[in-house]
Scaffold this active site. Sequence first.
Site, short mmCIF file in Angstrom:
data_model
loop_
_atom_site.label_atom_id
_atom_site.label_comp_id
_atom_site.label_asym_id
_atom_site.label_seq_id
_atom_site.Cartn_x
_atom_site.Cartn_y
_atom_site.Cartn_z
N ASN A 10 7.77 11.11 37.96
CA ASN A 10 8.50 12.39 37.98
C ASN A 10 9.05 12.83 36.62
O ASN A 10 9.55 13.94 36.49
CB ASN A 10 9.64 12.37 39.03
CG ASN A 10 9.08 12.14 40.41
OD1 ASN A 10 8.18 12.85 40.84
ND2 ASN A 10 9.59 11.13 41.11
N TYR A 22 18.92 16.53 34.48
CA TYR A 22 18.04 15.99 33.43
C TYR A 22 17.85 16.92 32.23
O TYR A 22 17.13 16.55 31.30
CB TYR A 22 16.68 15.66 34.05
CG TYR A 22 16.76 14.62 35.14
CD1 TYR A 22 17.22 13.33 34.87
CD2 TYR A 22 16.40 14.92 36.46
CE1 TYR A 22 17.32 12.37 35.87
CE2 TYR A 22 16.48 13.97 37.48
CZ TYR A 22 16.95 12.70 37.17
OH TYR A 22 17.04 11.75 38.15
N ASN A 72 11.65 4.21 30.31
CA ASN A 72 12.38 4.86 31.40
C ASN A 72 11.44 4.85 32.60
O ASN A 72 10.53 5.68 32.69
CB ASN A 72 12.76 6.29 31.02
CG ASN A 72 13.57 6.98 32.12
OD1 ASN A 72 13.74 6.43 33.21
ND2 ASN A 72 14.05 8.18 31.82
N HIS A 78 14.66 1.06 40.13
CA HIS A 78 15.52 0.56 41.22
C HIS A 78 14.74 -0.21 42.27
O HIS A 78 15.34 -0.77 43.18
CB HIS A 78 16.24 1.75 41.88
CG HIS A 78 16.78 2.74 40.89
ND1 HIS A 78 17.75 2.43 39.97
CD2 HIS A 78 16.46 4.05 40.66
CE1 HIS A 78 18.01 3.49 39.22
NE2 HIS A 78 17.23 4.50 39.61
N GLU A 96 15.77 -0.41 27.95
CA GLU A 96 15.63 0.53 29.07
C GLU A 96 16.54 1.73 28.81
O GLU A 96 17.67 1.55 28.36
CB GLU A 96 16.06 -0.18 30.36
CG GLU A 96 16.04 0.72 31.58
CD GLU A 96 16.23 -0.07 32.87
OE1 GLU A 96 15.56 -1.11 33.05
OE2 GLU A 96 17.06 0.35 33.69
N HIS A 98 17.85 5.76 30.27
CA HIS A 98 17.91 6.79 31.32
C HIS A 98 18.59 8.03 30.76
O HIS A 98 19.57 7.91 30.00
CB HIS A 98 18.69 6.28 32.54
CG HIS A 98 18.05 5.09 33.16
ND1 HIS A 98 16.94 5.18 33.96
CD2 HIS A 98 18.32 3.77 33.05
CE1 HIS A 98 16.56 3.97 34.33
NE2 HIS A 98 17.38 3.09 33.79
N LEU A 99 18.07 9.16 31.16
CA LEU A 99 18.69 10.43 30.75
C LEU A 99 20.07 10.57 31.37
O LEU A 99 21.05 10.93 30.71
CB LEU A 99 17.80 11.60 31.19
CG LEU A 99 16.43 11.69 30.50
CD1 LEU A 99 15.43 12.40 31.38
CD2 LEU A 99 16.57 12.39 29.16
N ARG A 105 25.98 8.05 39.80
CA ARG A 105 25.23 8.85 40.77
C ARG A 105 25.21 8.15 42.12
O ARG A 105 26.18 7.47 42.48
CB ARG A 105 23.83 9.11 40.20
CG ARG A 105 23.86 9.87 38.86
CD ARG A 105 22.49 10.16 38.34
NE ARG A 105 21.75 11.01 39.25
CZ ARG A 105 20.43 11.21 39.20
NH1 ARG A 105 19.72 10.60 38.26
NH2 ARG A 105 19.83 12.00 40.06
C1 DQA Z 1 16.25 8.38 35.61
C2 DQA Z 1 17.23 7.94 36.69
C3 DQA Z 1 16.50 7.47 37.93
O1 DQA Z 1 17.42 7.08 38.93
C4 DQA Z 1 15.63 8.58 38.48
O2 DQA Z 1 14.90 8.13 39.60
C5 DQA Z 1 14.74 9.18 37.45
C6 DQA Z 1 15.28 9.43 36.12
C7 DQA Z 1 16.94 8.97 34.37
O3 DQA Z 1 16.33 9.06 33.33
O4 DQA Z 1 18.12 9.38 34.46
O5 DQA Z 1 13.59 9.53 37.71
O6 DQA Z 1 15.50 7.24 35.18
#
Ligand code: DQA
Length: 144
Positions: A10, A22, A72, A78, A96, A98-99, A105
């Site tokens: 995604n 995002y 990422n 998860h 690792e 994450h945005l 969350r």
């Molecule tokens: C993410 C956080 C994840 O929980 C989510 O499923 C994503 C994006 C982030 O970059 O914040 O697809 O990895």
Amino acid sequence: MKFLVINGPNLNMLGTRNPEVYGSETLSDIENYITDHFPGHTFEFYQSNVEGELINKLQSCTELGIEAIVANFGAYTHTSVALRDALEAIEIPKIEVHLSNIHAREEFRERSLTGAVVHGIITGFGKQSYILGIQAAEQLSTTS
Ligand code: DQA
């Protein structure tokens, strides 16, 4: 240094996917931002929605001459034991990113399976998470 910047499911939809979470930039925008920010480094960018393809890419790091990984894995973070195992077998700096802040969350995002086998996690700084991740990997490689 040569980096693999690898993005999971995604993340190809950045720009239109939940922009309030995002941001409004596309994955290409972020990749260009990274390249512009680090003119002295080489980047291999890779995105896939498919778990096995992400694993294949990780397994090709040695033949590609990759020296550090910034990952990422999106929602696979998860859930994926297979990605965790692939990552665990690689012995170069691994960060690792994450945005969004995965700890601020839904509860199911709090656990990172892949987080246990990387050197560290940067979460919640938008596209800057990638920049900080690359800097962290750079530091690890110069101090190790
Ligand atoms: C993410 C956080 C994840 O929980 C989510 O499923 C994503 C994006 C982030 O970059 O914040 O697809 O990895």
